[in-house]
Design a protein around this motif. Structure first.
Motif, PDB file in Angstrom:
ATOM      1  N   PHE A  14      45.574  34.489  41.237  1.00 24.16           N
ATOM      2  CA  PHE A  14      44.507  35.105  42.027  1.00 24.16           C
ATOM      3  C   PHE A  14      45.001  36.416  42.641  1.00 24.16           C
ATOM      4  N   VAL A  24      34.170  36.719  46.649  1.00 21.66           N
ATOM      5  CA  VAL A  24      34.914  36.142  45.525  1.00 21.66           C
ATOM      6  C   VAL A  24      34.268  36.591  44.223  1.00 21.66           C
ATOM      7  N   LEU A  26      34.120  36.090  40.230  1.00 15.31           N
ATOM      8  CA  LEU A  26      34.454  35.083  39.219  1.00 15.31           C
ATOM      9  C   LEU A  26      34.041  35.571  37.828  1.00 15.31           C
ATOM     10  N   ILE A  52      39.909  35.477  40.886  1.00 13.70           N
ATOM     11  CA  ILE A  52      40.622  34.266  40.455  1.00 13.70           C
ATOM     12  C   ILE A  52      40.519  34.149  38.942  1.00 13.70           C
ATOM     13  N   LEU A  54      40.041  31.797  36.251  1.00 11.28           N
ATOM     14  CA  LEU A  54      39.561  30.417  36.167  1.00 11.28           C
ATOM     15  C   LEU A  54      40.394  29.615  35.171  1.00 11.28           C
ATOM     16  N   VAL A  76      38.598  27.145  43.081  1.00 12.89           N
ATOM     17  CA  VAL A  76      38.179  28.273  43.932  1.00 12.89           C
ATOM     18  C   VAL A  76      38.315  27.886  45.401  1.00 12.89           C
TER      19      VAL A  76
END
Length: 255
Positions: A14, A24, A26, A52, A54, A76
């Motif tokens: 991250f 955030v 994604l 982040i 995933l 998360v």
């Protein structure tokens, strides 16, 4: 610069930069957090921006045979706990939007704002599930061919010519993903549930960011869902890759 934290015997990658309220970002299927490199500079002046990788994407390792949207949402939450962030806004592209909606279901008090970029609360249709099953077989037979076709098809017809160099770079990067990682994500995608009711009941600000030529998440379907869930709808030129096909317009909106 990416950091890593341990989660269930794997490492989650991250980044966190900027100051202010947390947002955030994604990424989608076959992508990773570097997809936001053109977006972060516009946001970090006013927000603490968290990206982040995933499960099974980028520098985050594979956890199992199937990566469900719920499990990704748990990762998360784990990162936010690590950063001591109680509440954040979310911008999720495609699969990232599915994860954001799973997060909204699991942790409803932790979401401030929900921005779904080329994404939908709907589950896969029977036809889409059948297509994913065929795609899984193709990945196992010829991963590189599948990735090349899949990524190219995300772009609108005009963009495929204009952004050919970028598309080739995305294909090359995605081809580094192990087959097992790709399959785990696809199994999770086809198993995800309908979260239209989650979006409808979400009382914070919520916006669909849609590509006018998107063949994956069509504008027509989002127009209907926007009315059904009382969600704002903002449209952009191009297909499923709005952050590349209409970058300036998207940044102007996000600012």
């Amino acid at each position: 610069m990416q950091k890593f934290i341990p989660y269930k015997n794997i490492q989650i990658a991250f980044t966190a930069q900027g100051k202010g309220e947390a947002i955030v970002l994604l990424h989608g299927f076959l992508e990773n957090s570097t997809m936001w490199e053109n977006v972060i500079p516009a946001l970090e002046k006013n927000y603490q921006v968290i990206t982040i990788d995933l499960l099974g994407h980028g520098n985050t390792e594979r956890l199992g045979y199937i990566h469900t949207m719920e499990e990704m949402a748990q990762t998360v939450s784990y990162v936010l706990d690590h950063l001591q962030i109680e509440k954040a806004s979310f911008l999720g592209h495609s699969m990232g939007g599915y994860v954001a909606l799973a997060f909204a279901e699991l942790f409803p008090l932790r979401i401030e704002k929900l921005l779904l970029l080329n994404s939908t609360p709907l589950a896969d249709s029977h036809e889409r599930v059948a297509n994913r099953n065929r795609a899984i077989r193709l990945v196992k037979q010829n991963k590189d061919a599948f990735i090349s076709m899949a990524i190219t098809n995300l772009f609108g017809k005009e963009s495929r010519e204009q952004l050919r160099e970028k598309i080739n770079a995305l294909v090359k990067e995605a081809q580094q993903l192990p087959t097992e990682h790709i399959v785990a994500a696809m199994e999770g995608l086809k198993a995800r549930k309908d979260r239209t009711h989650i979006l409808k009941n979400f009382t914070g600000e919520k916006i669909f960011l849609a590509g006018e030529e998107d063949e994956i998440v069509t504008l027509e379907s989002l127009q209907q869902l926007a009315k059904k869930t009382n969600t704002q709808l903002k449209t952009f030129k191009g297909g499923h890759m709005t952050h590349l096909e209409a970058n300036e317009e998207l940044l102007g909106f996000l600012k």
